[in-house]
Write a protein that holds these residues in place. Sequence first.
Motif, PDB file in Angstrom:
ATOM      1  N   ARG A 108       0.798  -1.156  -0.225  1.00 27.15           N
ATOM      2  CA  ARG A 108      -0.055  -0.099  -0.107  1.00 27.15           C
ATOM      3  C   ARG A 108       0.859   1.379  -0.046  1.00 27.15           C
ATOM      4  O   ARG A 108       0.710   2.368   0.659  1.00 27.15           O
ATOM      5  CB  ARG A 108      -0.912  -0.121   1.462  1.00 27.15           C
ATOM      6  CG  ARG A 108      -1.959  -1.055   1.316  1.00 27.15           C
ATOM      7  CD  ARG A 108      -3.253  -0.980   2.141  1.00 27.15           C
ATOM      8  NE  ARG A 108      -4.056  -1.970   2.116  1.00 27.15           N
ATOM      9  CZ  ARG A 108      -5.091  -2.062   2.987  1.00 27.15           C
ATOM     10  NH1 ARG A 108      -5.123  -1.358   3.871  1.00 27.15           N
ATOM     11  NH2 ARG A 108      -5.854  -3.118   2.619  1.00 27.15           N
ATOM     12  N   GLY A 109       1.816   1.382  -0.801  1.00 31.08           N
ATOM     13  CA  GLY A 109       2.573   2.309  -1.045  1.00 31.08           C
ATOM     14  C   GLY A 109       2.136   3.254  -2.135  1.00 31.08           C
ATOM     15  O   GLY A 109       1.317   2.861  -2.731  1.00 31.08           O
ATOM     16  N   ASP A 110       3.095   4.174  -2.207  1.00 30.66           N
ATOM     17  CA  ASP A 110       2.567   5.268  -3.353  1.00 30.66           C
ATOM     18  C   ASP A 110       3.072   4.850  -4.692  1.00 30.66           C
ATOM     19  O   ASP A 110       4.495   5.028  -4.947  1.00 30.66           O
ATOM     20  CB  ASP A 110       3.237   6.691  -3.167  1.00 30.66           C
ATOM     21  CG  ASP A 110       2.548   7.574  -4.057  1.00 30.66           C
ATOM     22  OD1 ASP A 110       2.173   7.263  -5.354  1.00 30.66           O
ATOM     23  OD2 ASP A 110       2.480   8.800  -3.789  1.00 30.66           O
ATOM     24  N   VAL A 111       2.139   4.095  -5.391  1.00 33.33           N
ATOM     25  CA  VAL A 111       2.777   3.482  -6.760  1.00 33.33           C
ATOM     26  C   VAL A 111       3.175   4.218  -7.690  1.00 33.33           C
ATOM     27  O   VAL A 111       3.992   4.147  -8.431  1.00 33.33           O
ATOM     28  CB  VAL A 111       1.492   2.314  -7.175  1.00 33.33           C
ATOM     29  CG1 VAL A 111       2.043   1.701  -8.573  1.00 33.33           C
ATOM     30  CG2 VAL A 111       1.183   1.210  -6.021  1.00 33.33           C
ATOM     31  N   ALA A 112       2.508   5.398  -7.895  1.00 34.03           N
ATOM     32  CA  ALA A 112       2.767   6.485  -8.800  1.00 34.03           C
ATOM     33  C   ALA A 112       4.249   6.888  -8.508  1.00 34.03           C
ATOM     34  O   ALA A 112       5.066   7.385  -9.591  1.00 34.03           O
ATOM     35  CB  ALA A 112       1.808   7.527  -8.770  1.00 34.03           C
ATOM     36  N   LEU A 113       4.572   7.302  -7.422  1.00 33.34           N
ATOM     37  CA  LEU A 113       5.800   7.602  -6.941  1.00 33.34           C
ATOM     38  C   LEU A 113       6.911   6.706  -7.091  1.00 33.34           C
ATOM     39  O   LEU A 113       7.887   6.790  -7.833  1.00 33.34           O
ATOM     40  CB  LEU A 113       6.008   8.036  -5.401  1.00 33.34           C
ATOM     41  CG  LEU A 113       7.350   8.441  -5.015  1.00 33.34           C
ATOM     42  CD1 LEU A 113       7.702   9.691  -5.507  1.00 33.34           C
ATOM     43  CD2 LEU A 113       7.253   8.548  -3.607  1.00 33.34           C
TER      44      LEU A 113
END
Length: 266
Positions: free
Chosen positions: A23-28
Amino acid sequence: MGALVVSCCPGGTTSNILTFWNRGDVALSVTMTTLSTVLAMGMMPLNLWLYSRSWTHDVAVVPYKEIVTTLAMILIPVAVGMLIKFWFEKLAKVIVLIGSVIGLLGITTTFVLSVIINPSMFKASWNVWVGALLLPVIGGVLGYGISCAPFLQLSHSRRRAIALETGVQHVTLAVAIIQLTFAQKKQFLSELLVFPMLYAPFLIVLGLAVTGIFRLWLVATGQNKNPETGGDKFAENQESTGNPEKNGVANIVAMEIDDEVHKNRS
Protein backbone atom coordinates in the motif's frame (compact mmCIF):
# COMPACT_ATOMS: atom_id res chain seq x y z
CA MET A 1 32.72 -6.39 -8.02
CA GLY A 2 29.41 -8.24 -8.23
CA ALA A 3 28.08 -6.29 -5.26
CA LEU A 4 29.21 -3.02 -6.84
CA VAL A 5 27.42 -3.77 -10.12
CA VAL A 6 24.18 -4.68 -8.33
CA SER A 7 24.39 -1.55 -6.15
CA CYS A 8 24.82 0.70 -9.20
CA CYS A 9 21.76 -0.72 -10.96
CA PRO A 10 18.44 1.17 -10.94
CA GLY A 11 15.25 -0.18 -9.46
CA GLY A 12 13.16 -2.71 -11.35
CA THR A 13 9.51 -3.67 -11.72
CA THR A 14 9.74 -5.84 -8.59
CA SER A 15 9.82 -2.70 -6.46
CA ASN A 16 6.60 -1.50 -8.11
CA ILE A 17 4.84 -4.79 -7.31
CA LEU A 18 6.05 -4.78 -3.70
CA THR A 19 5.00 -1.15 -3.32
CA PHE A 20 1.47 -2.03 -4.47
CA TRP A 21 1.27 -4.97 -2.07
CA ASN A 22 2.47 -2.80 0.81
CA ARG A 23 0.00 0.00 0.00
CA GLY A 24 2.72 2.42 -0.94
CA ASP A 25 2.54 5.26 -3.45
CA VAL A 26 2.69 3.27 -6.69
CA ALA A 27 2.81 6.42 -8.84
CA LEU A 28 5.90 7.60 -6.95
CA SER A 29 7.48 4.14 -7.22
CA VAL A 30 6.94 3.97 -11.00
CA THR A 31 8.27 7.52 -11.39
CA MET A 32 11.41 6.72 -9.39
CA THR A 33 11.97 3.50 -11.35
CA THR A 34 11.58 5.31 -14.67
CA LEU A 35 13.90 8.19 -13.74
CA SER A 36 16.56 5.93 -12.23
CA THR A 37 16.48 3.73 -15.33
CA VAL A 38 16.91 6.71 -17.65
CA LEU A 39 19.71 8.18 -15.53
CA ALA A 40 21.39 4.77 -15.40
CA MET A 41 22.39 5.15 -19.05
CA GLY A 42 24.97 7.72 -18.00
CA MET A 43 25.41 7.24 -14.27
CA MET A 44 26.06 3.50 -14.27
CA PRO A 45 29.21 3.67 -16.45
CA LEU A 46 30.44 6.63 -14.41
CA ASN A 47 29.86 4.96 -11.04
CA LEU A 48 31.33 1.64 -12.13
CA TRP A 49 34.43 3.35 -13.48
CA LEU A 50 34.75 5.59 -10.41
CA TYR A 51 34.48 2.80 -7.83
CA SER A 52 36.16 -0.09 -9.65
CA ARG A 53 39.16 1.60 -11.28
CA SER A 54 41.39 0.77 -8.31
CA TRP A 55 41.21 -3.00 -8.88
CA THR A 56 40.26 -3.54 -12.54
CA HIS A 57 40.91 -1.90 -15.90
CA ASP A 58 37.94 -3.52 -17.60
CA VAL A 59 35.43 -0.97 -18.89
CA ALA A 60 31.88 -1.83 -17.96
CA VAL A 61 29.64 -2.57 -20.95
CA VAL A 62 26.19 -1.13 -20.30
CA PRO A 63 23.41 -3.05 -22.11
CA TYR A 64 21.40 -0.09 -23.40
CA LYS A 65 18.99 -2.43 -25.16
CA GLU A 66 18.17 -4.01 -21.81
CA ILE A 67 17.59 -0.58 -20.27
CA VAL A 68 15.27 0.50 -23.09
CA THR A 69 13.38 -2.79 -22.76
CA THR A 70 12.99 -2.16 -19.03
CA LEU A 71 11.58 1.31 -19.71
CA ALA A 72 9.10 -0.14 -22.18
CA MET A 73 8.05 -2.80 -19.67
CA ILE A 74 7.36 -0.03 -17.14
CA LEU A 75 5.74 2.69 -19.22
CA ILE A 76 3.57 0.68 -21.62
CA PRO A 77 1.67 -1.28 -18.92
CA VAL A 78 1.25 1.93 -16.90
CA ALA A 79 -0.23 3.77 -19.89
CA VAL A 80 -2.56 0.87 -20.73
CA GLY A 81 -3.61 0.58 -17.08
CA MET A 82 -4.41 4.29 -16.86
CA LEU A 83 -6.61 4.08 -19.96
CA ILE A 84 -8.42 0.98 -18.71
CA LYS A 85 -9.07 2.55 -15.31
CA PHE A 86 -10.34 5.74 -16.97
CA TRP A 87 -12.78 3.98 -19.30
CA PHE A 88 -13.55 0.72 -17.45
CA GLU A 89 -13.05 1.18 -13.71
CA LYS A 90 -14.74 -2.09 -12.70
CA LEU A 91 -12.63 -4.04 -15.18
CA ALA A 92 -9.52 -2.34 -13.82
CA LYS A 93 -10.21 -3.70 -10.33
CA VAL A 94 -10.47 -7.25 -11.71
CA ILE A 95 -7.23 -6.81 -13.68
CA VAL A 96 -5.46 -5.53 -10.54
CA LEU A 97 -6.52 -8.65 -8.64
CA ILE A 98 -5.43 -10.97 -11.44
CA GLY A 99 -2.18 -9.05 -11.89
CA SER A 100 -1.37 -9.40 -8.19
CA VAL A 101 -1.78 -13.17 -8.37
CA ILE A 102 0.33 -13.37 -11.54
CA GLY A 103 2.99 -11.16 -9.93
CA LEU A 104 3.15 -13.45 -6.88
CA LEU A 105 3.45 -16.54 -9.08
CA GLY A 106 6.13 -14.85 -11.19
CA ILE A 107 8.21 -13.86 -8.17
CA THR A 108 7.90 -17.34 -6.65
CA THR A 109 8.87 -18.98 -9.95
CA THR A 110 11.89 -16.69 -10.25
CA PHE A 111 13.03 -17.66 -6.78
CA VAL A 112 12.72 -21.41 -7.46
CA LEU A 113 14.46 -21.21 -10.83
CA SER A 114 17.31 -19.06 -9.50
CA VAL A 115 18.05 -21.70 -6.87
CA ILE A 116 17.83 -24.61 -9.34
CA ILE A 117 19.83 -22.99 -12.16
CA ASN A 118 22.62 -21.65 -9.95
CA PRO A 119 23.67 -24.41 -7.52
CA SER A 120 27.19 -22.96 -7.44
CA MET A 121 25.99 -20.10 -5.27
CA PHE A 122 25.75 -22.50 -2.31
CA LYS A 123 29.54 -22.86 -2.43
CA ALA A 124 30.10 -19.12 -1.91
CA SER A 125 31.82 -17.90 1.24
CA TRP A 126 29.79 -16.67 4.18
CA ASN A 127 30.71 -13.00 3.63
CA VAL A 128 29.15 -13.10 0.14
CA TRP A 129 25.96 -14.52 1.64
CA VAL A 130 25.87 -11.83 4.33
CA GLY A 131 26.52 -9.09 1.77
CA ALA A 132 23.74 -10.33 -0.53
CA LEU A 133 21.36 -10.47 2.44
CA LEU A 134 22.24 -7.06 3.88
CA LEU A 135 22.29 -5.06 0.63
CA PRO A 136 18.49 -4.81 0.21
CA VAL A 137 18.03 -4.34 3.96
CA ILE A 138 20.52 -1.46 4.15
CA GLY A 139 19.07 0.17 1.03
CA GLY A 140 15.52 -0.06 2.35
CA VAL A 141 16.39 1.19 5.84
CA LEU A 142 18.38 4.14 4.48
CA GLY A 143 15.61 5.03 2.04
CA TYR A 144 12.93 4.97 4.73
CA GLY A 145 15.13 6.78 7.24
CA ILE A 146 15.94 9.64 4.87
CA SER A 147 12.29 9.92 3.78
CA CYS A 148 11.32 10.41 7.45
CA ALA A 149 13.18 13.73 7.58
CA PRO A 150 10.74 16.31 9.03
CA PHE A 151 11.37 18.92 6.33
CA LEU A 152 10.26 16.48 3.60
CA GLN A 153 6.81 15.96 5.19
CA LEU A 154 6.23 12.72 3.29
CA SER A 155 3.30 10.45 4.01
CA HIS A 156 3.73 6.87 5.22
CA SER A 157 2.76 5.47 1.83
CA ARG A 158 5.46 7.53 0.11
CA ARG A 159 8.04 6.51 2.69
CA ARG A 160 7.25 2.87 2.01
CA ALA A 161 7.55 3.46 -1.73
CA ILE A 162 10.95 5.15 -1.34
CA ALA A 163 12.22 2.41 0.98
CA LEU A 164 11.27 -0.34 -1.45
CA GLU A 165 12.64 1.58 -4.43
CA THR A 166 16.03 2.13 -2.79
CA GLY A 167 16.19 -1.42 -1.45
CA VAL A 168 15.28 -3.28 -4.65
CA GLN A 169 17.76 -3.32 -7.55
CA HIS A 170 17.41 -4.58 -11.13
CA VAL A 171 19.22 -7.94 -10.85
CA THR A 172 18.69 -8.90 -14.51
CA LEU A 173 20.47 -5.74 -15.62
CA ALA A 174 23.36 -6.47 -13.26
CA VAL A 175 23.77 -9.96 -14.68
CA ALA A 176 23.74 -8.60 -18.24
CA ILE A 177 26.46 -6.04 -17.42
CA ILE A 178 28.70 -8.68 -15.82
CA GLN A 179 28.25 -11.10 -18.72
CA LEU A 180 29.02 -8.47 -21.36
CA THR A 181 31.96 -6.90 -19.52
CA PHE A 182 33.75 -10.09 -18.51
CA ALA A 183 32.72 -12.36 -21.38
CA GLN A 184 36.36 -13.23 -22.14
CA LYS A 185 37.17 -14.19 -18.54
CA LYS A 186 35.06 -17.30 -17.99
CA GLN A 187 36.44 -18.27 -14.58
CA PHE A 188 36.24 -14.70 -13.26
CA LEU A 189 32.77 -14.39 -14.78
CA SER A 190 31.35 -17.30 -12.81
CA GLU A 191 32.69 -15.83 -9.56
CA LEU A 192 31.18 -12.42 -10.28
CA LEU A 193 27.75 -13.88 -11.01
CA VAL A 194 27.54 -15.49 -7.57
CA PHE A 195 26.58 -12.27 -5.80
CA PRO A 196 23.62 -11.26 -8.02
CA MET A 197 22.45 -14.89 -8.06
CA LEU A 198 22.38 -14.84 -4.25
CA TYR A 199 20.92 -11.35 -4.10
CA ALA A 200 17.89 -12.29 -6.22
CA PRO A 201 16.43 -15.02 -3.94
CA PHE A 202 17.27 -13.04 -0.80
CA LEU A 203 15.46 -10.04 -2.29
CA ILE A 204 12.36 -12.11 -3.04
CA VAL A 205 12.28 -13.74 0.39
CA LEU A 206 12.77 -10.43 2.21
CA GLY A 207 10.17 -8.69 0.03
CA LEU A 208 7.55 -11.36 0.65
CA ALA A 209 8.40 -11.43 4.37
CA VAL A 210 8.01 -7.65 4.71
CA THR A 211 4.74 -7.78 2.79
CA GLY A 212 3.42 -10.61 4.96
CA ILE A 213 4.36 -8.85 8.20
CA PHE A 214 2.79 -5.59 7.00
CA ARG A 215 -0.43 -7.34 5.98
CA LEU A 216 -0.65 -9.18 9.30
CA TRP A 217 -0.14 -5.88 11.11
CA LEU A 218 -3.00 -4.34 9.12
CA VAL A 219 -5.27 -7.22 10.07
CA ALA A 220 -4.21 -7.06 13.72
CA THR A 221 -4.91 -3.33 13.90
CA GLY A 222 -8.16 -3.52 11.92
CA GLN A 223 -6.82 -1.57 8.95
CA ASN A 224 -7.01 -4.32 6.34
CA LYS A 225 -9.76 -2.67 4.29
CA ASN A 226 -9.40 -1.18 0.83
CA PRO A 227 -7.58 2.16 1.16
CA GLU A 228 -10.05 3.72 -1.29
CA THR A 229 -12.79 3.21 1.30
CA GLY A 230 -10.74 4.69 4.12
CA GLY A 231 -9.71 1.41 5.73
CA ASP A 232 -5.97 2.14 5.83
CA LYS A 233 -5.22 5.36 7.66
CA PHE A 234 -1.70 5.22 6.22
CA ALA A 235 -2.98 5.32 2.63
CA GLU A 236 -2.04 8.36 0.59
CA ASN A 237 -5.55 9.56 -0.15
CA GLN A 238 -6.50 9.79 3.51
CA GLU A 239 -3.30 11.55 4.52
CA SER A 240 -3.77 14.17 1.86
CA THR A 241 -7.37 14.93 2.85
CA GLY A 242 -7.75 13.76 6.43
CA ASN A 243 -5.30 16.19 8.04
CA PRO A 244 -6.62 19.77 7.84
CA GLU A 245 -3.35 21.18 9.16
CA LYS A 246 -1.48 19.94 6.08
CA ASN A 247 -4.13 20.97 3.60
CA GLY A 248 -3.19 24.64 3.33
CA VAL A 249 -5.35 25.49 0.30
CA ALA A 250 -8.47 24.08 1.93
CA ASN A 251 -7.81 26.07 5.09
CA ILE A 252 -7.41 29.33 3.16
CA VAL A 253 -10.62 28.76 1.24
CA ALA A 254 -12.49 27.88 4.44
CA MET A 255 -11.22 31.05 6.16
CA GLU A 256 -12.32 33.21 3.22
CA ILE A 257 -15.78 31.64 3.26
CA ASP A 258 -16.08 32.25 7.01
CA ASP A 259 -15.10 35.89 6.55
CA GLU A 260 -17.73 36.38 3.85
CA VAL A 261 -20.40 34.77 6.03
CA HIS A 262 -19.54 37.05 8.98
CA LYS A 263 -19.62 40.11 6.72
CA ASN A 264 -23.05 39.21 5.37
CA ARG A 265 -24.43 38.64 8.85
CA SER A 266 -23.11 41.95 10.09
